[in-house]
Design a protein around this motif. Sequence first.
Motif, mmCIF file in Angstrom:
data_model
loop_
_atom_site.group_PDB
_atom_site.id
_atom_site.type_symbol
_atom_site.label_atom_id
_atom_site.label_comp_id
_atom_site.label_asym_id
_atom_site.label_seq_id
_atom_site.Cartn_x
_atom_site.Cartn_y
_atom_site.Cartn_z
ATOM 1 N N ALA A 38 64.286 67.242 44.535
ATOM 2 C CA ALA A 38 65.430 66.883 43.450
ATOM 3 C C ALA A 38 66.685 67.759 43.619
ATOM 4 C CB ALA A 38 65.064 67.075 41.978
ATOM 5 N N ALA A 39 66.561 69.059 44.035
ATOM 6 C CA ALA A 39 67.429 69.956 44.100
ATOM 7 C C ALA A 39 68.170 69.689 45.574
ATOM 8 C CB ALA A 39 67.224 71.583 44.249
ATOM 9 N N ALA A 40 67.416 69.499 46.577
ATOM 10 C CA ALA A 40 67.956 69.127 47.936
ATOM 11 C C ALA A 40 68.718 67.727 47.911
ATOM 12 C CB ALA A 40 66.930 69.023 49.025
ATOM 13 N N ALA A 41 68.133 66.659 47.321
ATOM 14 C CA ALA A 41 69.069 65.541 47.229
ATOM 15 C C ALA A 41 70.258 65.659 46.522
ATOM 16 C CB ALA A 41 67.978 64.612 46.390
ATOM 17 N N ALA A 42 70.298 66.441 45.378
ATOM 18 C CA ALA A 42 71.415 66.527 44.595
ATOM 19 C C ALA A 42 72.415 67.366 45.245
ATOM 20 C CB ALA A 42 71.049 67.441 43.255
ATOM 21 N N SER A 43 72.169 68.616 45.981
ATOM 22 C CA SER A 43 72.956 69.235 46.781
ATOM 23 C C SER A 43 73.645 68.476 47.896
ATOM 24 C CB SER A 43 72.437 70.626 47.153
ATOM 25 O OG SER A 43 71.440 70.353 48.190
ATOM 26 N N MET A 44 72.878 67.620 48.653
ATOM 27 C CA MET A 44 73.330 66.928 49.804
ATOM 28 C C MET A 44 74.030 65.711 49.404
ATOM 29 S SD MET A 44 70.228 67.069 52.450
ATOM 30 C CE MET A 44 69.788 65.564 52.392
ATOM 31 N N THR A 45 73.785 65.344 48.371
ATOM 32 C CA THR A 45 74.726 64.120 47.526
ATOM 33 C C THR A 45 75.938 64.531 47.218
ATOM 34 O OG1 THR A 45 72.713 63.027 46.990
ATOM 35 C CG2 THR A 45 74.915 62.196 46.043
ATOM 36 N N SER A 46 75.990 65.930 46.758
ATOM 37 C CA SER A 46 77.277 66.366 46.196
ATOM 38 C C SER A 46 78.145 66.820 47.455
ATOM 39 C CB SER A 46 77.141 67.646 45.457
ATOM 40 O OG SER A 46 76.713 68.544 45.769
ATOM 41 N N ILE A 47 77.454 67.211 48.344
ATOM 42 C CA ILE A 47 78.419 67.709 49.739
ATOM 43 C C ILE A 47 79.115 66.588 50.229
ATOM 44 C CG2 ILE A 47 78.095 68.728 51.931
ATOM 45 C CD1 ILE A 47 76.138 70.824 50.856
ATOM 46 N N ILE A 48 78.155 65.269 50.332
ATOM 47 C CA ILE A 48 78.700 64.044 50.985
ATOM 48 C C ILE A 48 79.647 63.626 50.022
ATOM 49 C CG2 ILE A 48 78.110 61.836 51.266
ATOM 50 C CD1 ILE A 48 77.176 63.835 53.591
ATOM 51 N N PHE A 49 79.610 63.651 48.659
ATOM 52 C CA PHE A 49 80.523 62.987 47.930
ATOM 53 C C PHE A 49 82.167 64.085 47.920
ATOM 54 C CE2 PHE A 49 82.665 63.070 43.513
ATOM 55 C CZ PHE A 49 83.040 61.575 43.585
ATOM 56 N N ILE A 50 81.733 65.111 48.065
ATOM 57 C CA ILE A 50 83.029 65.918 48.297
ATOM 58 C C ILE A 50 83.842 65.647 49.764
ATOM 59 C CG2 ILE A 50 83.847 68.375 48.646
ATOM 60 C CD1 ILE A 50 81.877 69.180 46.837
ATOM 61 N N GLY A 51 82.948 65.155 50.677
ATOM 62 C CA GLY A 51 83.466 64.827 51.824
ATOM 63 C C GLY A 51 84.327 63.751 51.865
ATOM 64 N N PHE A 52 84.290 62.765 50.859
ATOM 65 C CA PHE A 52 85.204 61.663 50.621
ATOM 66 C C PHE A 52 86.327 62.118 50.331
ATOM 67 C CE2 PHE A 52 81.415 59.274 49.345
ATOM 68 C CZ PHE A 52 81.313 58.464 50.425
ATOM 69 N N PHE A 53 86.820 63.364 49.913
ATOM 70 C CA PHE A 53 88.008 63.777 49.428
ATOM 71 C C PHE A 53 88.492 65.023 50.403
ATOM 72 C CE2 PHE A 53 85.688 62.212 45.603
ATOM 73 C CZ PHE A 53 86.490 61.180 45.599
ATOM 74 N N GLU A 54 87.799 65.650 50.977
ATOM 75 C CA GLU A 54 88.245 66.556 51.639
ATOM 76 C C GLU A 54 87.498 67.027 53.080
ATOM 77 O OE1 GLU A 54 88.924 71.382 51.277
ATOM 78 O OE2 GLU A 54 88.100 70.496 49.537
ATOM 79 N N TYR A 55 87.847 67.233 54.008
ATOM 80 C CA TYR A 55 87.138 67.757 55.414
ATOM 81 C C TYR A 55 86.723 69.202 54.901
ATOM 82 C CZ TYR A 55 85.848 68.383 60.089
ATOM 83 O OH TYR A 55 85.127 68.755 61.258
ATOM 84 N N TYR A 56 85.468 69.071 54.843
ATOM 85 C CA TYR A 56 84.732 70.395 54.580
ATOM 86 C C TYR A 56 84.000 71.113 55.820
ATOM 87 C CZ TYR A 56 80.955 67.177 54.021
ATOM 88 O OH TYR A 56 80.188 66.218 54.052
ATOM 89 N N TRP A 57 83.919 70.655 56.698
ATOM 90 C CA TRP A 57 82.995 71.033 57.647
ATOM 91 C C TRP A 57 83.403 72.292 58.605
ATOM 92 C CZ3 TRP A 57 78.204 70.078 57.352
ATOM 93 C CH2 TRP A 57 77.967 68.783 56.944
ATOM 94 N N PHE A 58 84.753 72.723 58.249
ATOM 95 C CA PHE A 58 85.159 73.759 58.745
ATOM 96 C C PHE A 58 85.110 75.103 58.054
ATOM 97 C CE2 PHE A 58 88.990 71.835 56.929
ATOM 98 C CZ PHE A 58 89.195 72.870 55.938
ATOM 99 N N TYR A 59 84.244 74.950 56.954
ATOM 100 C CA TYR A 59 83.924 76.059 56.074
ATOM 101 C C TYR A 59 82.311 76.347 56.467
ATOM 102 C CZ TYR A 59 87.545 74.637 52.974
ATOM 103 O OH TYR A 59 88.820 74.488 52.453
ATOM 104 N N PRO A 60 82.098 77.430 57.044
ATOM 105 C CA PRO A 60 80.729 77.763 57.572
ATOM 106 C C PRO A 60 79.626 77.839 56.357
ATOM 107 C CG PRO A 60 82.275 79.346 58.439
ATOM 108 C CD PRO A 60 83.059 78.377 57.529
ATOM 109 N N ARG A 61 80.061 78.410 55.035
ATOM 110 C CA ARG A 61 79.218 78.306 53.929
ATOM 111 C C ARG A 61 78.747 77.005 53.620
ATOM 112 N NH1 ARG A 61 83.006 82.139 50.581
ATOM 113 N NH2 ARG A 61 84.356 80.548 51.488
#
Length: 83
Positions: free
Chosen positions: A29-52
């Motif tokens: 559940a934690a992995a699904a939630a974290s990956m879903t939230s990262i993908i959701f943020i990707g709709f609004f911002e390019y986040y792959w240049f943040y190494p963290r």
Amino acid sequence: SFLWMTFTVIKRSFIASSSKNNDVKYFGAAAAASMTSIIFIGFFEYYWFYPRVMFAFFISTGLAIAAYRIWQDERSEKNSDAE
């Protein structure tokens, strides 16, 4: 192929969260939630240049894959015991 892999891993981690083992359930559940939230943020911002963010995404992916494999092993043991 990246989107296919991502959505497949998210789907499998949701499946793993139906496990009877609490550790597998919570990790899935934690992995699904974290990956879903990262993908959701990707709709609004390019986040792959943040190494963290990249590190967190791939750690979550690894946890989701591990949780799914443990769930699969539990399921195959349950089916072999029933036979």
